[in-house]
Design a protein around this motif. Structure first.
Motif: not given
Ligand code: SF4
Length: 391
Positions: A71, A73, A76, A78, A87, A91, A137
């Motif tokens: 991800c 976005l 993090r 992830c 996390l 998603r 998040n």
């Molecule tokens: S916490 Fe959610 S929005 Fe952030 S990188 Fe992980 S999956 Fe993506």
């Protein structure tokens, strides 16, 4: 979200309106049976309808080997295996495709004064149709909205509500803006963008209340769609972000600078938590950073902490601490510094930085007087930055 957000401010003012969704399974971190019972009793919507199945594909991710995805976005980053979730809990990787489980699934919708967000330089005295989905998040120990932030999509009975239906609701309520708030709009960014684009075509503005923990590309996309963003700057201290919020400071500062450079209206909120982020030296350092990086015209709201969630052991912030922070930032050159969650405080009002007269008088969330004409002080003509006209 912390005490700085609108729901917490509403609660500080005695507003305890229920959430519009009910939460059905106890998977909250630190969950409370009493709160669950209250939420279930507050159900205001019909049984859930099915959203698109499979859920809408998420933006901002890349495919990796073995049906994994990364991800992109938020910072993090992830890496999510097939069948797993990031996390934030909203998603999910389904067969190598990252999908958002909260698109079209608001768990709370209310009509709020925009002062509750708080936005003090955006359409004062108007209402904002305000909505949230579950998920966050970050993991702040002082979170006021942990029922929303820490829930998973299957915990909330929600009604599928497409973007056009949200906009229709704002039109029906004569609300000149839609606020994405309570939870964390970063994790439902696809929904935010689609609602905001539709709202703009109908002459309705969009305002975002966020922790600012987002990567630059999605942030720039967001800035192209919305009118104002309020960022919770939780501390000017990376250790605080790590230990109290489960994040880091640098991405949030980059977000703040990026928003300001984009031209989207920006306000900042700083929740002052006794003993944890009330060091006067750090607050002065933050003020210098703000003036140097985003200028003196970005309003800064200091908000009073009240004990709760995993920081129930701490006392409320002394008003004298808030006063010191306020004065330090005014001395550093920030032109609009406010104190929130303290009813009747002088720094609830907007003061013209040129002539010193009160130009927006507030009582709680109510506007008592606006002494401005065409975005300027009525007394001396000084231009006051903000959004003063409906779209
Ligand atoms: S916490 Fe959610 S929005 Fe952030 S990188 Fe992980 S999956 Fe993506």
């Amino acid at each position: 979200m912390p005490l700085t957000n609108d729901t917490s401010r509403a609660r500080a003012a005695g507003d305890r309106r229920p959430f519009e969704a009910s939460f059905t399974r106890r998977t909250f971190l630190g969950g409370s049976a009493a709160i669950l019972a209250a939420a279930a009793a507050s159900r205001l919507v019909p049984p859930p309808l099915r959203a698109a199945d499979p859920p809408v594909e998420a933006r901002y991710y890349e495919k990796l080997s073995g049906a994994r995805v990364r991800c992109l976005l938020c910072p993090r980053g992830c890496v999510v295996p097939d069948g797993g979730r990031g996390l934030c809990g909203v998603r999910e990787n389904r067969g190598g495709v990252l999908r958002t489980l909260v698109y079209g699934r608001p768990c709370a919708i209310h009509l709020d004064p925009i002062e509750k967000k708080p936005f003090f330089h955006v359409l004062p005295g108007t209402s904002a149709l305000s909505l949230a989905t579950v998920g966050c998040n970050l993991d702040c120990k002082f979170c006021q909205n942990w029922q929303i932030a820490r829930s998973r999509p299957e915990d909330a009975e929600t009604r599928y509500t497409p973007p056009a239906a949200i906009v229709d609701r704002a039109v029906a309520a004569s609300s000149p803006s839609i606020a994405y708030t309570y939870g964390e709009p970063v994790v439902f960014i696809e929904y935010v963008r689609d609602i905001a684009a539709h709202a703009r075509s109908k002459g309705i503005r969009s305002v975002v209340i966020s922790n600012g923990y987002i990567m630059k590309e999605p942030l720039l996309d967001l800035c192209r769609t919305v009118d104002a963003i309020k960022i919770d700057l939780k501390a000017f201290d990376d250790a605080y972000y790590r230990d109290v919020c489960g994040g880091s400071l640098a991405p949030v500062l980059e977000t703040i600078a990026t928003i300001r450079a984009s031209g989207v209206w920006l306000e900042l909120v700083y929740l002052v938590v006794p003993t944890l982020n009330d060091d006067p030296a750090k607050i002065r350092e933050m003020a210098r950073w703000i003036v140097s990086n985003v200028g003196p015209d970005v309003p800064l709201h200091f908000s009073r902490f009240f004990p709760q969630y995993r920081l129930a052991n701490l006392p409320p912030t002394p008003v004298s601490t808030l006063d010191r922070a306020h004065d330090a930032c005014r001395d550093a050159g920030i032109r609009f510094v406010y104190v929130g969650n303290v009813p009747g405080h002088e720094a609830n009002h907007t003061i013209c930085p040129q002539c010193g007269k009160r130009i927006i008088a507030r009582s709680g969330y109510r506007i008592e007087a606006i002494e401005m004409r065409n975005g300027a002080c009525r007394f001396c003509g000084e231009t006051i930055p903000g959004i003063w006209r409906e779209a």
